[in-house]
Scaffold this motif. Sequence first.
Motif, short mmCIF file in Angstrom:
data_model
loop_
_atom_site.label_atom_id
_atom_site.label_comp_id
_atom_site.label_asym_id
_atom_site.label_seq_id
_atom_site.Cartn_x
_atom_site.Cartn_y
_atom_site.Cartn_z
N ALA A 2 29.57 -27.81 -23.01
CA ALA A 2 30.16 -28.07 -21.70
C ALA A 2 30.89 -26.83 -21.17
CB ALA A 2 31.13 -29.25 -21.79
N LEU A 3 31.54 -26.09 -22.05
CA LEU A 3 32.19 -24.85 -21.63
C LEU A 3 31.17 -23.84 -21.14
CD1 LEU A 3 34.92 -24.30 -24.40
CD2 LEU A 3 35.20 -25.28 -22.13
N LEU A 4 30.07 -23.72 -21.86
CA LEU A 4 29.03 -22.78 -21.44
C LEU A 4 28.41 -23.20 -20.11
CD1 LEU A 4 27.28 -22.18 -24.89
CD2 LEU A 4 28.71 -20.57 -23.65
N ASP A 5 28.15 -24.50 -19.96
CA ASP A 5 27.51 -24.99 -18.73
C ASP A 5 28.42 -24.87 -17.52
OD1 ASP A 5 25.29 -25.61 -20.21
OD2 ASP A 5 25.82 -27.73 -20.47
N SER A 6 29.74 -24.77 -17.76
CA SER A 6 30.67 -24.68 -16.63
C SER A 6 30.65 -23.31 -15.95
CB SER A 6 32.10 -24.98 -17.10
OG SER A 6 32.61 -23.92 -17.89
#
Length: 400
Positions: A225-229
């Motif tokens: 989720a951090l990467l996708d943000s």
Amino acid sequence: MSGTRRKPGELGPHVEGYREWLTQRGYTTLTVRNMLKDLGQVGQWMSGEALVTAQLDEEAMTSFRATSQANGRRRGLGPRAMLPLLTYLRELGVTPARQPSQTALAALLAEYRHWMLQERGLAPTTVLRYENTARRFLQQQALIDGALEPAHLTGVDINAFLLRECGRVSAGSAKGRTAELRSVLRFLYLQGLTPLRLGTAVPPVGGWRLATLPPPAMSVADVQALLDSCGRTTDVGVRDFAIMTLVARLGLRSIEVARLELGDVDWRTGELVVRGKGRRQDRLPLPSEVGEALVAYLAWDRTPADARRLFLTCRAPRGPIRADLVGDVVERACLRAGLPHVGPHRLRHALASELLRQGAGLVAISQVLRHQDLATTGLYAKVDLVTLRHVAQPWPGQIR
């Protein structure tokens, strides 16, 4: 000079060169125009004061700002606003370099810095940390009525300083403070500034490595989720995604990300050279996911184009990123993803926990994280509850 009717006075010969210098560092057209106006104002003031360029320094800039305020100039120029101009003139060699303070404390710290670099061979970042601790210690404990008196230091001063320092940092940082304090006390003794080897009076910091657990591991979904943000439609987003990918997939430390250079990426062999602690260099395999993130970032316009560092700032003045920017990148990703704030090191922990869950041994994990001591990696064995259940001995009198 375009954009202003005022003539640049004493600094007239440097207008075009300064314009080009600012443009190369990523300043916008409007910002360049305003900074050229500032140059003109300074040049006019210098002509009125009969000053030449070689006399322009921080003290002269202070006088200029005072004159501007006295004349009722609305847009005051602070010290930071004048820094680019002084930097440019000093790079040209027409203005002398800034002279460091000649106080007794500053002179002693300069000798200490030279000793750490030449005699001990410490890395520049380590030298900076040790010097900052030495400065605080000497300011708080060795100044008597404004005079530097290291010969009067005692064990009481050492304990008082450590109690203040250790009360505001973690156990790991407290251990670092004791090492930094022993270093400066050793230097003072070798220089004959203290009659006793006060370094032996520095108490050790209690800390049992296996008595605590690593911080709770982030889940694979949270890391993703951090990467996708990270949006990948802007230069900032593409850069941040590449930084996050290096931290999450290879476990790089913040300082290791900041130190990466273009030549450290070996595209032919698919390897990455990492400069870690203690001037250590390691070669890590370059996963395709990480490689693709780096390619996407490098495809964007790089300013300055001749920079050798891999990651650059996206705002003027453009240049290599600092290690603390990596923490800012992770913090912004947490806010976008709606997750509790974590630091970059938590992503290293998450990588280690996931490798352990997939069956990797502690030696392999130690090699990925580049731990010098296998006992450091051994902390992660304590959170592998599934494996621990197989090796745990039954409680006496109970059937397992």
